[in-house]
Design a protein around this motif. Sequence first.
Motif, PDB file in Angstrom:
ATOM      1  N   CYS A 125      22.217 -28.852  12.538  1.00 53.68           N
ATOM      2  CA  CYS A 125      21.103 -29.691  12.090  1.00 53.68           C
ATOM      3  C   CYS A 125      20.421 -28.972  10.933  1.00 53.68           C
ATOM      4  CB  CYS A 125      20.129 -29.929  13.233  1.00 53.68           C
ATOM      5  SG  CYS A 125      20.889 -30.629  14.705  1.00 53.68           S
ATOM      6  N   VAL A 126      20.442 -29.572   9.757  1.00 58.84           N
ATOM      7  CA  VAL A 126      20.025 -28.891   8.531  1.00 58.84           C
ATOM      8  C   VAL A 126      18.831 -29.602   7.906  1.00 58.84           C
ATOM      9  CG1 VAL A 126      20.739 -28.241   6.194  1.00 58.84           C
ATOM     10  CG2 VAL A 126      22.349 -28.033   8.103  1.00 58.84           C
ATOM     11  N   ASP A 127      17.882 -28.812   7.435  1.00 62.11           N
ATOM     12  CA  ASP A 127      16.756 -29.368   6.676  1.00 62.11           C
ATOM     13  C   ASP A 127      16.021 -28.233   5.976  1.00 62.11           C
ATOM     14  OD1 ASP A 127      15.156 -31.264   5.599  1.00 62.11           O
ATOM     15  OD2 ASP A 127      14.069 -31.749   7.419  1.00 62.11           O
ATOM     16  N   GLU A 128      15.098 -28.627   5.069  1.00 65.00           N
ATOM     17  CA  GLU A 128      14.261 -27.648   4.374  1.00 65.00           C
ATOM     18  C   GLU A 128      12.815 -27.790   4.839  1.00 65.00           C
ATOM     19  OE1 GLU A 128      17.473 -29.305   1.731  1.00 65.00           O
ATOM     20  OE2 GLU A 128      15.652 -30.179   2.560  1.00 65.00           O
ATOM     21  N   THR A 161       3.934 -19.920  -2.391  1.00 67.71           N
ATOM     22  CA  THR A 161       4.688 -20.692  -1.409  1.00 67.71           C
ATOM     23  C   THR A 161       6.154 -20.284  -1.416  1.00 67.71           C
ATOM     24  OG1 THR A 161       5.186 -22.472  -2.983  1.00 67.71           O
ATOM     25  CG2 THR A 161       3.169 -22.694  -1.668  1.00 67.71           C
ATOM     26  N   THR A 162       6.839 -20.624  -0.338  1.00 75.56           N
ATOM     27  CA  THR A 162       8.272 -20.414  -0.234  1.00 75.56           C
ATOM     28  C   THR A 162       8.869 -21.591   0.517  1.00 75.56           C
ATOM     29  OG1 THR A 162      10.002 -18.839   0.395  1.00 75.56           O
ATOM     30  CG2 THR A 162       8.207 -19.157   1.955  1.00 75.56           C
ATOM     31  N   THR A 163      10.198 -21.718   0.485  1.00 72.50           N
ATOM     32  CA  THR A 163      10.908 -22.793   1.179  1.00 72.50           C
ATOM     33  C   THR A 163      11.961 -22.193   2.086  1.00 72.50           C
ATOM     34  OG1 THR A 163      10.569 -24.418  -0.583  1.00 72.50           O
ATOM     35  CG2 THR A 163      12.433 -24.779   0.873  1.00 72.50           C
ATOM     36  N   LEU A 164      12.003 -22.680   3.314  1.00 70.50           N
ATOM     37  CA  LEU A 164      12.988 -22.214   4.291  1.00 70.50           C
ATOM     38  C   LEU A 164      14.075 -23.277   4.463  1.00 70.50           C
ATOM     39  CD1 LEU A 164      14.052 -20.369   6.550  1.00 70.50           C
ATOM     40  CD2 LEU A 164      12.456 -21.523   8.113  1.00 70.50           C
ATOM     41  N   PHE A 165      15.309 -22.917   4.143  1.00 65.44           N
ATOM     42  CA  PHE A 165      16.475 -23.741   4.475  1.00 65.44           C
ATOM     43  C   PHE A 165      16.989 -23.255   5.825  1.00 65.44           C
ATOM     44  CE2 PHE A 165      16.061 -24.161  -0.011  1.00 65.44           C
ATOM     45  CZ  PHE A 165      16.637 -25.368  -0.375  1.00 65.44           C
ATOM     46  N   ALA A 166      17.153 -24.169   6.774  1.00 71.31           N
ATOM     47  CA  ALA A 166      17.557 -23.767   8.120  1.00 71.31           C
ATOM     48  C   ALA A 166      18.639 -24.689   8.642  1.00 71.31           C
ATOM     49  CB  ALA A 166      16.360 -23.780   9.068  1.00 71.31           C
ATOM     50  N   TYR A 212      17.001 -36.698   1.717  1.00 71.29           N
ATOM     51  CA  TYR A 212      16.373 -36.052   0.571  1.00 71.29           C
ATOM     52  C   TYR A 212      17.341 -36.036  -0.614  1.00 71.29           C
ATOM     53  CZ  TYR A 212      13.569 -32.620  -2.006  1.00 71.29           C
ATOM     54  OH  TYR A 212      12.806 -31.982  -2.946  1.00 71.29           O
ATOM     55  N   GLY A 213      16.807 -36.191  -1.813  1.00 70.42           N
ATOM     56  CA  GLY A 213      17.633 -36.382  -2.997  1.00 70.42           C
ATOM     57  C   GLY A 213      18.633 -35.270  -3.249  1.00 70.42           C
ATOM     58  N   THR A 214      18.279 -34.012  -2.972  1.00 69.64           N
ATOM     59  CA  THR A 214      19.182 -32.899  -3.261  1.00 69.64           C
ATOM     60  C   THR A 214      20.437 -32.925  -2.403  1.00 69.64           C
ATOM     61  OG1 THR A 214      17.940 -31.493  -1.717  1.00 69.64           O
ATOM     62  CG2 THR A 214      17.312 -31.414  -4.028  1.00 69.64           C
ATOM     63  N   HIS A 215      20.426 -33.682  -1.303  1.00 69.63           N
ATOM     64  CA  HIS A 215      21.599 -33.733  -0.428  1.00 69.63           C
ATOM     65  C   HIS A 215      22.661 -34.702  -0.955  1.00 69.63           C
ATOM     66  CE1 HIS A 215      18.558 -32.679   2.988  1.00 69.63           C
ATOM     67  NE2 HIS A 215      18.840 -31.636   2.224  1.00 69.63           N
ATOM     68  N   LYS A 216      22.310 -35.482  -1.984  1.00 69.62           N
ATOM     69  CA  LYS A 216      23.230 -36.529  -2.440  1.00 69.62           C
ATOM     70  C   LYS A 216      23.574 -36.420  -3.918  1.00 69.62           C
ATOM     71  CE  LYS A 216      21.427 -39.878   0.932  1.00 69.62           C
ATOM     72  NZ  LYS A 216      20.838 -41.231   1.114  1.00 69.62           N
ATOM     73  N   ARG A 247      12.380 -30.075  15.436  1.00 72.53           N
ATOM     74  CA  ARG A 247      11.736 -29.507  16.626  1.00 72.53           C
ATOM     75  C   ARG A 247      11.620 -27.993  16.508  1.00 72.53           C
ATOM     76  NH1 ARG A 247       9.189 -27.410  19.406  1.00 72.53           N
ATOM     77  NH2 ARG A 247       8.814 -27.530  21.655  1.00 72.53           N
ATOM     78  N   TRP A 248      12.630 -27.367  15.926  1.00 72.76           N
ATOM     79  CA  TRP A 248      12.571 -25.922  15.738  1.00 72.76           C
ATOM     80  C   TRP A 248      11.518 -25.555  14.691  1.00 72.76           C
ATOM     81  CZ3 TRP A 248      13.589 -22.508  11.692  1.00 72.76           C
ATOM     82  CH2 TRP A 248      13.699 -21.170  12.049  1.00 72.76           C
ATOM     83  N   PHE A 249      11.404 -26.350  13.618  1.00 81.10           N
ATOM     84  CA  PHE A 249      10.350 -26.122  12.624  1.00 81.10           C
ATOM     85  C   PHE A 249       8.969 -26.203  13.272  1.00 81.10           C
ATOM     86  CE2 PHE A 249      13.128 -27.640   8.843  1.00 81.10           C
ATOM     87  CZ  PHE A 249      13.529 -26.336   8.611  1.00 81.10           C
ATOM     88  N   ALA A 250       8.786 -27.147  14.187  1.00 77.30           N
ATOM     89  CA  ALA A 250       7.498 -27.274  14.862  1.00 77.30           C
ATOM     90  C   ALA A 250       7.185 -26.020  15.675  1.00 77.30           C
ATOM     91  CB  ALA A 250       7.507 -28.508  15.764  1.00 77.30           C
ATOM     92  N   GLU A 251       8.211 -25.447  16.302  1.00 72.82           N
ATOM     93  CA  GLU A 251       7.992 -24.224  17.075  1.00 72.82           C
ATOM     94  C   GLU A 251       7.671 -23.046  16.160  1.00 72.82           C
ATOM     95  OE1 GLU A 251       9.737 -22.394  21.190  1.00 72.82           O
ATOM     96  OE2 GLU A 251      10.640 -24.141  20.232  1.00 72.82           O
ATOM     97  N   LEU A 252       8.351 -22.959  15.042  1.00 65.10           N
ATOM     98  CA  LEU A 252       8.045 -21.912  14.069  1.00 65.10           C
ATOM     99  C   LEU A 252       6.607 -22.037  13.577  1.00 65.10           C
ATOM    100  CD1 LEU A 252       8.779 -19.685  11.982  1.00 65.10           C
ATOM    101  CD2 LEU A 252       9.639 -21.523  10.502  1.00 65.10           C
TER     102      LEU A 252
END
Length: 311
Positions: A125-128, A161-166, A212-216, A247-252
């Motif tokens: 499951c992938v997202d930024e 700021t930073t961005t986390l790809f997970a 999201y646009g970068t995925h396509k 859900r994992w982002f929410a826990e983080l």
Amino acid sequence: MARQVGVTTETVCKWRARFVTHRLDGLGDAPRPGRVCTVTDEQVAELVRLTLETKPKNATHWSTRSMARRAGMSQSTVSRIWRAFGLKPHRTESFKLSTDPLFVDKVHDVVGLYLDPPERALVLCVDEKSQIQALDRSQPVLPMMPGVPERQSHDYLRAGTTTLFAALDAASGKVIGSLHRRHRTAEFKKFLAKLDREVPAGLDVHLIVDNYGTHKTEPVRKWLLAHPRFHLHFTPTGSSWLNLVERWFAELTCKKLQRSVHRSVPALERDIRIWIKDWNAEPRPYVWHKTADQILDSLAGYCRRITDSGH
């Protein structure tokens, strides 16, 4: 008689004496002690109707005090009736219905990966998580003491700021993460390359991503053609709840980011990497239970409650 019925002899004597004195009328329940009920069923029904169908003139929802004045009852009576009928005018819940024309097909596709993953394959499951801010409080944090919670100043200083790809492994719960200052196509391709290096070569990789646009973009499509073991599965628009990494982002956020203090972006990124390392030491997978048909039936119930929903 007491042995046959299974009660005490005192109980038999009491009811026999009442029958002897009042005959059949004596077998009914006598008036019980306590205050006589002053609220009729009609009044209760009217209060429920007012709660569900009307609003006060000077507010968006009823309170126990305003409803008590409107219905001519006490505040405690209104509160008891609301509790009995499960009415909570002060609460709201958010929702969003997807308008994706392929919604049903995508739900079956994603949920199928969760409940029946393919053999010799990894479901990620992938997202930024973009715009993670490094925040420093304007004044020192006061630690918790007996009877006093931890205190933080309401204002803060932004340090960047930073961005986390997970990528969350749906089976094991482990997370592959990568931090970047931006979240463009170039960064997403770098993250895909990292996944290609870390996932064993003999496994197919099924990526659940949003729209999201970068995925396509064209560079991403070319990269996928050059790496045929990678397969993208898109969630319906407006349906981020289908992606377990959320859900994992929410826990983080709850356990690390929400109350942390960072004076620089490198310090923030270092703490995020440590948190991911600790998580992977004892990963906890999120187990998906509902089938696609159950989800669609639940959403159909929402649609039936909304007038002119168009669904």
